[in-house]
Enzyme design. Structure first.
Site, PDB file in Angstrom:
ATOM      1  N   PHE A 138       0.859  -1.186   0.000  1.00  0.00           N
ATOM      2  CA  PHE A 138       0.000   0.000   0.000  1.00  0.00           C
ATOM      3  C   PHE A 138       0.890   1.229   0.000  1.00  0.00           C
ATOM      4  O   PHE A 138       1.728   1.399   0.886  1.00  0.00           O
ATOM      5  CB  PHE A 138      -0.922   0.028   1.229  1.00  0.00           C
ATOM      6  CG  PHE A 138      -1.851   1.217   1.201  1.00  0.00           C
ATOM      7  CD1 PHE A 138      -2.959   1.230   0.364  1.00  0.00           C
ATOM      8  CD2 PHE A 138      -1.601   2.343   1.976  1.00  0.00           C
ATOM      9  CE1 PHE A 138      -3.799   2.334   0.304  1.00  0.00           C
ATOM     10  CE2 PHE A 138      -2.436   3.447   1.920  1.00  0.00           C
ATOM     11  CZ  PHE A 138      -3.537   3.445   1.088  1.00  0.00           C
ATOM     12  N   ASP A 223       9.257   2.717   1.685  1.00  0.00           N
ATOM     13  CA  ASP A 223       8.073   3.408   2.186  1.00  0.00           C
ATOM     14  C   ASP A 223       7.986   3.114   3.689  1.00  0.00           C
ATOM     15  O   ASP A 223       7.534   2.049   4.099  1.00  0.00           O
ATOM     16  CB  ASP A 223       6.836   2.896   1.438  1.00  0.00           C
ATOM     17  CG  ASP A 223       5.548   3.571   1.916  1.00  0.00           C
ATOM     18  OD1 ASP A 223       5.530   4.105   3.046  1.00  0.00           O
ATOM     19  OD2 ASP A 223       4.557   3.533   1.167  1.00  0.00           O
ATOM     20  N   LYS A 252       2.932   9.118   8.683  1.00  0.00           N
ATOM     21  CA  LYS A 252       1.990   8.883   9.773  1.00  0.00           C
ATOM     22  C   LYS A 252       2.428   9.410  11.145  1.00  0.00           C
ATOM     23  O   LYS A 252       1.821  10.328  11.679  1.00  0.00           O
ATOM     24  CB  LYS A 252       1.666   7.389   9.853  1.00  0.00           C
ATOM     25  CG  LYS A 252       0.786   6.944   8.685  1.00  0.00           C
ATOM     26  CD  LYS A 252       0.274   5.546   8.861  1.00  0.00           C
ATOM     27  CE  LYS A 252      -0.892   5.254   7.924  1.00  0.00           C
ATOM     28  NZ  LYS A 252      -0.532   4.794   6.576  1.00  0.00           N
TER      29      LYS A 252
HETATM   30  C1  LIG Z   1      -0.782   5.124   5.249  1.00  0.00           C
HETATM   31  C2  LIG Z   1       0.224   4.720   4.237  1.00  0.00           C
HETATM   32  C3  LIG Z   1       0.389   5.437   3.040  1.00  0.00           C
HETATM   33  C4  LIG Z   1      -0.524   6.562   2.629  1.00  0.00           C
HETATM   34  O1  LIG Z   1      -0.525   7.616   3.550  1.00  0.00           O
HETATM   35  P1  LIG Z   1      -1.682   8.734   3.487  1.00  0.00           P
HETATM   36  O2  LIG Z   1      -1.238   9.757   4.472  1.00  0.00           O
HETATM   37  O3  LIG Z   1      -2.963   8.058   3.863  1.00  0.00           O
HETATM   38  O4  LIG Z   1      -1.706   9.256   2.092  1.00  0.00           O
HETATM   39  C5  LIG Z   1       1.394   5.031   2.190  1.00  0.00           C
HETATM   40  N1  LIG Z   1       2.203   4.003   2.485  1.00  0.00           N
HETATM   41  C6  LIG Z   1       2.085   3.302   3.625  1.00  0.00           C
HETATM   42  C7  LIG Z   1       3.026   2.188   3.920  1.00  0.00           C
HETATM   43  C8  LIG Z   1       1.087   3.635   4.541  1.00  0.00           C
HETATM   44  O5  LIG Z   1       0.947   2.927   5.665  1.00  0.00           O
END
Ligand SMILES: *Cc1c(COP(=O)(O)O)cnc(C)c1O
Length: 402
Positions: A138, A223, A252
């Site tokens: 994701f 990421d 986050k």
């Molecule tokens: C939450 C998340 C995102 C996206 O972040 P948003 O602030 O919701 O756009 C991307 N990559 C990972 C691994 C995430 O946990």
């Protein structure tokens, strides 16, 4: 501490459905306030927050360090745009670069997806167009980040997406080796799959990916939007592996609940985007940067990395012990630090989440057989023990309901 509720709670759900787009499904609870590791709903029920607003509220709720930093900065200077230098942004960038321990440059945005958009644009500046990402990953909901998100159900309705994205099974070095080439601009990896339910790769996966990127000249983008900022007991998850990526994305937990995203280009990758090639009106604003500095200071001053390691290990050991003892419905646990995926059997994640809520714990039923815990890093041993004590009852209630 009393909160004004302007309407009966039941009304609020219906009113929301009329005026807020139906992208999220219907939440079960209206939260009205929080303090430390606790939150309260509109009916006054108290919960131990084991999710932290999806791995965001790392200092818990209402931490005075964030409140003080934000209050001071918001009245001193709230917004500047990036046409002007603001000191909190410089201090935050210096701080993050120091935590990484290497030369790096940062672009600030407002969310995780935006941090990954920046990383995608950096990858294009290599002159190559292909991006490899993994199944089950994701990376966000904007069109670029969605293009490299390994969940076809989320992508398909919005095609055509960015061309050049390819997906390989997560954790599979041979598949990555097969797919990567001199055409690969970047490999995007989560150090552990977060939205798929906290699923770590086999040992040395990141190191193998690093080596393959070195051989082909592709950028390794990690990421760390969910895994970074202490979640795993290290500032960044990749520090457990001794692997240095070319790009790291954060969001986050970084500002403890305020919206922020950061794309960190390490070494040469920090200079691939030049003047006029990227930007954000709000990104790196003084208020969120002041909040993020307060978060980093507090993680350090309260010893929260060590605490996340210790309390996380206690929580994981307790869940594993329940599985080993044959508590029905609990199959095991995976994850590091305060970032755990409880593996379920004979119950559904939705039923488990609801049963936990009834017992006074917010958790996240995330995948068909997994529940995610990503509590504030200030979680105490007593909080962990309370959940472990309640676990057999939650599992039993969940089995009955499922
Ligand atoms: C939450 C998340 C995102 C996206 O972040 P948003 O602030 O919701 O756009 C991307 N990559 C990972 C691994 C995430 O946990």
């Amino acid at each position: 501490m009393s909160q004004t509720t302007t309407a009966p709670v039941a009304d609020l759900f219906d009113r929301r459905d009329k005026v807020v787009m139906g992208t999220y499904g219907r939440p079960a609870v209206t939260l009205t306030r929080g303090e430390g590791t606790r939150v309260w709903d509109a009916d006054g029920n108290e919960y131990v927050d084991l999710l932290a607003g999806i791995a965001v509220s790392v200092l818990g709720h209402g931490h005075p360090a964030i409140g003080a930093a934000v209050a001071a900065q918001v009245s001193r200077l709230c917004h500047t745009s990036n046409l002007y230098v603001n000191e909190p942004q410089v201090l935050l960038a210096e701080r993050l670069v120091a935590l990484l321990g290497t030369d790096a440059r940062i672009f600030f945005g407002n969310s995780g997806a935006e941090a990954n958009e920046c990383a995608i644009k950096i990858s294009r500046k290599t002159g190559r167009k292909e991006i490899i990402a993994t199944d089950g990953s994701f990376h966000g909901r904007t069109m670029g980040a969605l293009s490299i998100t390994g969940q076809p159900g989320k992508r398909t309705p919005f095609e055509p997406l960015l061309p050049g994205a390819r997906f390989v099974p997560y954790g599979d070095v041979a598949a990555l080796k097969e797919a990567i080439s001199e055409r690969t601009a970047a490999v995007f990896l989560e150090p552990t799959l977060g939205e798929a339910g906290v699923i770590p790769p086999p040992p040395d996966y990141l190191a193998a990916a690093r080596a393959l990127c070195d051989e082909t000249g592709a950028l390794l983008v990690l990421d760390e939007i969910q895994s970074g900022i202490g979640r795993t007991g290290a500032w960044f998850a990749h520090q457990h592996e001794g692997v240095l990526p070319d790009v790291v994305t954060l969001a986050k937990g970084l500002a403890g609940g305020l919206p922020i995203g950061a794309c960190i280009g390490i070494g040469a990758a920090g200079s691939l985007l030049g003047p006029g090639e990227h930007g954000s009106t709000f990104g790196g604003g003084p208020v969120v940067c002041a909040a993020a500095l307060a978060v980093l200071d507090t993680i350090e001053s309260e010893g929260l990395l060590a605490s996340a390691t210790r309390v996380g290990a206690r929580l994981a050991a307790g869940i594993q012990a329940a599985a080993d003892a044959g508590v029905p419905g609990i199959a095991g646990v995976q994850g590091t630090g305060l970032w755990l995926g409880i593996e379920l059997s004979t119950t559904t994640p939705g039923a488990f989440e609801a049963a936990a809520r009834t017992a006074g714990f917010l958790v996240n039923g995330i995948a068909p057989d997994r529940v995610r815990l990503a509590p504030p890093l200030v979680l105490t041993e007593a909080d962990a023990d309370a959940f472990l004590a309640a676990l057999p009852g939650i599992a039993a209630a969940a089995r009955q309901a499922a």
